[in-house]
Design an enzyme around this catalytic site. Structure first.
Site, PDB file in Angstrom:
ATOM      1  N   ARG A 141     -25.842  13.736 136.450  1.00  0.00           N
ATOM      2  CA  ARG A 141     -25.788  12.377 136.999  1.00  0.00           C
ATOM      3  C   ARG A 141     -24.676  11.546 136.370  1.00  0.00           C
ATOM      4  NH1 ARG A 141     -25.231  10.651 141.091  1.00  0.00           N
ATOM      5  NH2 ARG A 141     -26.912  12.080 141.713  1.00  0.00           N
ATOM      6  N   LYS A 164      -3.943 -19.134 131.760  1.00  0.00           N
ATOM      7  CA  LYS A 164      -4.424 -19.453 133.100  1.00  0.00           C
ATOM      8  C   LYS A 164      -4.704 -20.946 133.204  1.00  0.00           C
ATOM      9  CE  LYS A 164      -6.183 -16.372 135.587  1.00  0.00           C
ATOM     10  NZ  LYS A 164      -7.100 -15.502 136.349  1.00  0.00           N
ATOM     11  N   GLU A 186       0.148 -18.937 134.432  1.00  0.00           N
ATOM     12  CA  GLU A 186      -0.222 -19.154 135.829  1.00  0.00           C
ATOM     13  C   GLU A 186       0.226 -20.544 136.269  1.00  0.00           C
ATOM     14  OE1 GLU A 186      -4.326 -18.095 137.651  1.00  0.00           O
ATOM     15  OE2 GLU A 186      -4.482 -20.216 137.111  1.00  0.00           O
TER      16      GLU A 186
END
Length: 281
Positions: free
Chosen positions: A97, A164, A197
């Site tokens: 699995r 950012k 950004e």
């Protein structure tokens, strides 16, 4: 760090799945019984995770023998046999699995990435991944992006300074954010690349005036404005497009001349590639 995190992922995954024992297998299969399984591809795509599968198998049982017929990065079709594994049946059943979960996930990412890469053929633009990854599985998901032909952005928060919108706003503006990033790097003795950004042409022009960065991210610029930004920057900095870009629109963005396009969908919303691990009679 990469290998350490993969080793830890494998260890935790086995602990999560097996716990104090696979009682189904232990109760039905003799410890000395030997067998063989094969990985069967059940859907067209790009194969990824073969090398990680080797690590999973060797971690659990070093005596398992794996014969590989198809390597990572190869395009596969329904019915292909990627590899076989021989050894103790108990080991084969207990690793099944985890091996499938990893390979199906990685192959789905590699397949999606390859579609985007082919979409950009003939342009200079490269497809980037993001940090929108499954917690704990980032290293193998980003490896799958590379296998599919994409390019890794930063791996985490440690290998790049990416300023950012929130960083800029909390720092009191672009000028402060860049100055603090540069000062921090100097104080820490690091040479981390700096990306910032921008959300508008006003912010873009401010960055161009200040300088001190390696790459500029154009956040949610439409195609027309992206083209204008490329002309304005004129090769002085690397440019990355980000935000709201889909498979249907990515070619239009690439044709503006940007260097990179980041696509969160490479890792956060892919479909796993169907495959199974079956006993060989």
């Amino acid at each position: 760090m990469k290998q350490e995190l993969i080793d830890e992922l494998i260890r935790l995954a086995f602990k999560e799945d097996i716990g104090d024992g696979d009682h189904t297998t232990l109760s039905t299969i003799p410890a000395t019984a030997m067998g063989k399984v094969q990985l069967i591809v059940k859907e067209d795509g790009v194969l990824a995770g073969v090398e990680i599968a080797k690590q999973i198998l060797s971690t659990f049982d070093p005596e398992l023998k794996m014969d590989v017929f198809i390597q990572d990065g190869s395009e596969v079709a329904y019915g292909d046999i990627a590899f076989t594994v021989e050894g103790k049946i108990q080991s084969l059943l207990q690793t099944e699995r985890l091996l499938l979960n990893v390979m199906q996930r990685m192959s789905g990412i590699a397949t999606t990435t390859r579609r985007y890469v082919k979409r950009l053929e003939g342009t200079k633009t490269r497809v980037l991944d993001t940090r929108k990854t499954t917690p704990g599985m980032r290293m193998i998901e980003k490896e799958a992006v590379k296998i599919g032909g994409g390019t890794n952005h930063r791996i985490g928060l440690f290998d790049m300074i990416l300023l950012k919108d929130n960083h800029v706003d909390f720092a009191g503006g672009i000028k402060n954010a860049i100055a603090r990033a540069k000062e921090y790097s100097w104080q820490q003795g690091k040479s981390l690349p700096i990306e910032i950004e921008v959300r508008s042409f006003d912010e873009l022009n401010e960055v161009l005036t200040i300088g001190g960065v390696d790459r500029i991210m154009l956040d949610n610029f439409n195609v027309e404005n992206t083209r204008k930004a490329v002309q304005l920057v004129d090769g002085r900095y690397e440019l990355e497009s980000s935000g709201g870009i889909t498979f249907d629109t990515i070619r239009d963005y690439a044709e503006t001349g940007v260097d990179y396009i980041s696509v969160g969908a490479l890792t956060h919303s892919v479909k796993s590639l169907d495959m199974s691990l079956k006993a060989v009679e």
